[in-house]
Design a protein around this motif. Structure first.
Motif, PDB file in Angstrom:
ATOM      1  N   ASP A  13       0.806  -1.222   0.000  1.00 23.43           N
ATOM      2  CA  ASP A  13       0.000   0.000   0.000  1.00 23.43           C
ATOM      3  C   ASP A  13       0.843   1.278   0.000  1.00 23.43           C
ATOM      4  O   ASP A  13       0.352   2.364   0.264  1.00 23.43           O
ATOM      5  N   GLY A  14       2.127   1.162  -0.340  1.00 26.34           N
ATOM      6  CA  GLY A  14       2.955   2.328  -0.630  1.00 26.34           C
ATOM      7  C   GLY A  14       3.641   3.004   0.537  1.00 26.34           C
ATOM      8  O   GLY A  14       4.126   4.128   0.396  1.00 26.34           O
ATOM      9  N   PHE A  15       3.754   2.337   1.682  1.00 25.59           N
ATOM     10  CA  PHE A  15       4.401   2.947   2.837  1.00 25.59           C
ATOM     11  C   PHE A  15       5.842   2.464   2.973  1.00 25.59           C
ATOM     12  O   PHE A  15       6.140   1.296   2.743  1.00 25.59           O
ATOM     13  N   ILE A  16       6.731   3.374   3.376  1.00 20.01           N
ATOM     14  CA  ILE A  16       8.145   3.025   3.558  1.00 20.01           C
ATOM     15  C   ILE A  16       8.488   2.758   5.014  1.00 20.01           C
ATOM     16  O   ILE A  16       9.569   2.261   5.316  1.00 20.01           O
ATOM     17  N   ASP A 123      17.859   8.500  -0.330  1.00 19.85           N
ATOM     18  CA  ASP A 123      17.070   7.596   0.504  1.00 19.85           C
ATOM     19  C   ASP A 123      16.250   8.379   1.523  1.00 19.85           C
ATOM     20  O   ASP A 123      16.691   9.405   2.037  1.00 19.85           O
ATOM     21  N   GLY A 124      15.057   7.854   1.818  1.00 23.37           N
ATOM     22  CA  GLY A 124      14.181   8.439   2.817  1.00 23.37           C
ATOM     23  C   GLY A 124      13.032   9.200   2.183  1.00 23.37           C
ATOM     24  O   GLY A 124      13.211   9.892   1.182  1.00 23.37           O
ATOM     25  N   GLY A 125      11.850   9.051   2.749  1.00 18.62           N
ATOM     26  CA  GLY A 125      10.639   9.608   2.166  1.00 18.62           C
ATOM     27  C   GLY A 125      10.694  11.091   1.874  1.00 18.62           C
ATOM     28  O   GLY A 125      10.454  11.529   0.740  1.00 18.62           O
ATOM     29  N   GLN A 126      11.007  11.912   2.863  1.00 17.90           N
ATOM     30  CA  GLN A 126      11.030  13.359   2.647  1.00 17.90           C
ATOM     31  C   GLN A 126      12.131  13.759   1.666  1.00 17.90           C
ATOM     32  O   GLN A 126      11.943  14.662   0.849  1.00 17.90           O
ATOM     33  N   THR A 127      13.261  13.083   1.744  1.00 16.54           N
ATOM     34  CA  THR A 127      14.382  13.404   0.861  1.00 16.54           C
ATOM     35  C   THR A 127      14.061  13.015  -0.581  1.00 16.54           C
ATOM     36  O   THR A 127      14.292  13.791  -1.510  1.00 16.54           O
ATOM     37  N   VAL A 128      13.492  11.820  -0.779  1.00 15.92           N
ATOM     38  CA  VAL A 128      13.084  11.403  -2.121  1.00 15.92           C
ATOM     39  C   VAL A 128      12.062  12.391  -2.676  1.00 15.92           C
ATOM     40  O   VAL A 128      12.158  12.832  -3.828  1.00 15.92           O
ATOM     41  N   LEU A 140      14.795   5.152 -10.415  1.00 17.31           N
ATOM     42  CA  LEU A 140      13.941   4.780  -9.297  1.00 17.31           C
ATOM     43  C   LEU A 140      13.794   3.259  -9.278  1.00 17.31           C
ATOM     44  O   LEU A 140      13.348   2.673 -10.266  1.00 17.31           O
ATOM     45  N   THR A 141      14.209   2.626  -8.183  1.00 19.15           N
ATOM     46  CA  THR A 141      14.020   1.195  -7.990  1.00 19.15           C
ATOM     47  C   THR A 141      13.172   1.017  -6.740  1.00 19.15           C
ATOM     48  O   THR A 141      13.584   1.428  -5.647  1.00 19.15           O
ATOM     49  N   VAL A 142      11.986   0.452  -6.917  1.00 14.91           N
ATOM     50  CA  VAL A 142      11.050   0.261  -5.811  1.00 14.91           C
ATOM     51  C   VAL A 142      10.805  -1.233  -5.654  1.00 14.91           C
ATOM     52  O   VAL A 142      10.373  -1.902  -6.590  1.00 14.91           O
ATOM     53  N   THR A 143      11.076  -1.734  -4.450  1.00 16.17           N
ATOM     54  CA  THR A 143      10.842  -3.135  -4.139  1.00 16.17           C
ATOM     55  C   THR A 143       9.605  -3.220  -3.253  1.00 16.17           C
ATOM     56  O   THR A 143       9.559  -2.607  -2.188  1.00 16.17           O
ATOM     57  N   ARG A 144       8.604  -3.938  -3.734  1.00 11.57           N
ATOM     58  CA  ARG A 144       7.359  -4.085  -2.974  1.00 11.57           C
ATOM     59  C   ARG A 144       7.424  -5.339  -2.101  1.00 11.57           C
ATOM     60  O   ARG A 144       7.713  -6.429  -2.572  1.00 11.57           O
ATOM     61  N   LEU A 155       5.817   6.820   0.465  1.00 13.66           N
ATOM     62  CA  LEU A 155       6.986   7.111  -0.353  1.00 13.66           C
ATOM     63  C   LEU A 155       6.782   8.407  -1.128  1.00 13.66           C
ATOM     64  O   LEU A 155       7.668   9.243  -1.193  1.00 13.66           O
ATOM     65  N   PHE A 156       5.610   8.581  -1.693  1.00 15.47           N
ATOM     66  CA  PHE A 156       5.375   9.740  -2.550  1.00 15.47           C
ATOM     67  C   PHE A 156       4.411  10.719  -1.903  1.00 15.47           C
ATOM     68  O   PHE A 156       3.597  10.346  -1.065  1.00 15.47           O
ATOM     69  N   GLY A 157       4.505  11.977  -2.318  1.00 13.58           N
ATOM     70  CA  GLY A 157       3.629  13.034  -1.837  1.00 13.58           C
ATOM     71  C   GLY A 157       3.350  13.999  -2.967  1.00 13.58           C
ATOM     72  O   GLY A 157       3.617  13.710  -4.137  1.00 13.58           O
ATOM     73  N   PRO A 158       2.824  15.183  -2.654  1.00 14.66           N
ATOM     74  CA  PRO A 158       2.506  16.179  -3.693  1.00 14.66           C
ATOM     75  C   PRO A 158       3.738  16.558  -4.503  1.00 14.66           C
ATOM     76  O   PRO A 158       4.827  16.720  -3.952  1.00 14.66           O
TER      77      PRO A 158
END
Length: 186
Positions: A13-16, A123-128, A140-144, A155-158
């Motif tokens: 569901d997209g949470f880090i 790395d890191g949500g706010q930094t990304v 971008l490499t995303v491992t689910r 992970l993502f925001g506005p």
């Protein structure tokens, strides 16, 4: 040429991380939420082979600073923070190349380019999210991880606009993790 790259895990569901920053849901995590080494590195070793500098935010640094063994050994690591100073970094990690940078990401990116740095791991949500908003990310490499957390740090925001990516490949691991790699479309 400097390349800004992300290598990160998310829940389905997209949470880090959990709302409190814990990472106990990651495969191999110990009860205190520190990921423990498992048999699979899910491409992390190959990814790190192309990294000269790691950039992460203060919260992510707080979550990883006690990892043992230190996963960034031999790699310069910049903690993006306006509140931390070099004195806030433990001596053993300063010897490992951990430094503090006040930002903003545009200034940091320009400095790394001027220094001739090649691969930069963001790395890191706010930094990304900050690098995305600034249009600085290249890969971008995303491992689910096959778990639903229901809530947490996304992970993502506005972004202020669409950011299109070109799919480079997908890899499924025996552990059930699925990894997608992308390059930004410019």
């Amino acid at each position: 040429m400097t390349t800004f790259r992300v290598f990160i895990a998310t829940s389905l569901d997209g949470f880090i991380a959990r709302p409190d920053g814990r990472l106990d849901w990651l495969p191999g995590a110990t009860p205190d939420g520190v990921p423990a080494p498992s048999g699979e590195d899910h491409g992390f070793g190959a990814f790190m082979a192309g990294v000269e500098v790691v950039v992460m935010g203060r919260a992510t640094f707080g979550a990883v600073r006690d990892f043992s063994p230190w996963p960034y050994a031999g790699t310069r690591l910049l903690v993006l923070s306006r509140t931390l100073t070099g004195a806030d970094i433990p001596e053993d990690l300063r010897r490992e190349g951990v430094e503090v940078h006040p930002g903003p990401v545009e200034v940091l990116a320009a400095e790394l380019r001027e220094q001739g740095v090649g691969g930069v791991y963001v790395d890191g949500g706010q930094t990304v999210q900050a690098f995305l908003r600034a249009g600085l990310l290249d890969e971008l490499t995303v491992t689910r991880v096959p778990v639903l957390l229901g809530e947490g740090i996304p992970l993502f925001g506005p972004l202020g606009g669409d950011v299109w990516w070109v799919h480079q490949g997908t890899q499924a691991f025996p552990s059930g993790l699925v990894q997608d790699s992308y390059r930004v479309r410019r």
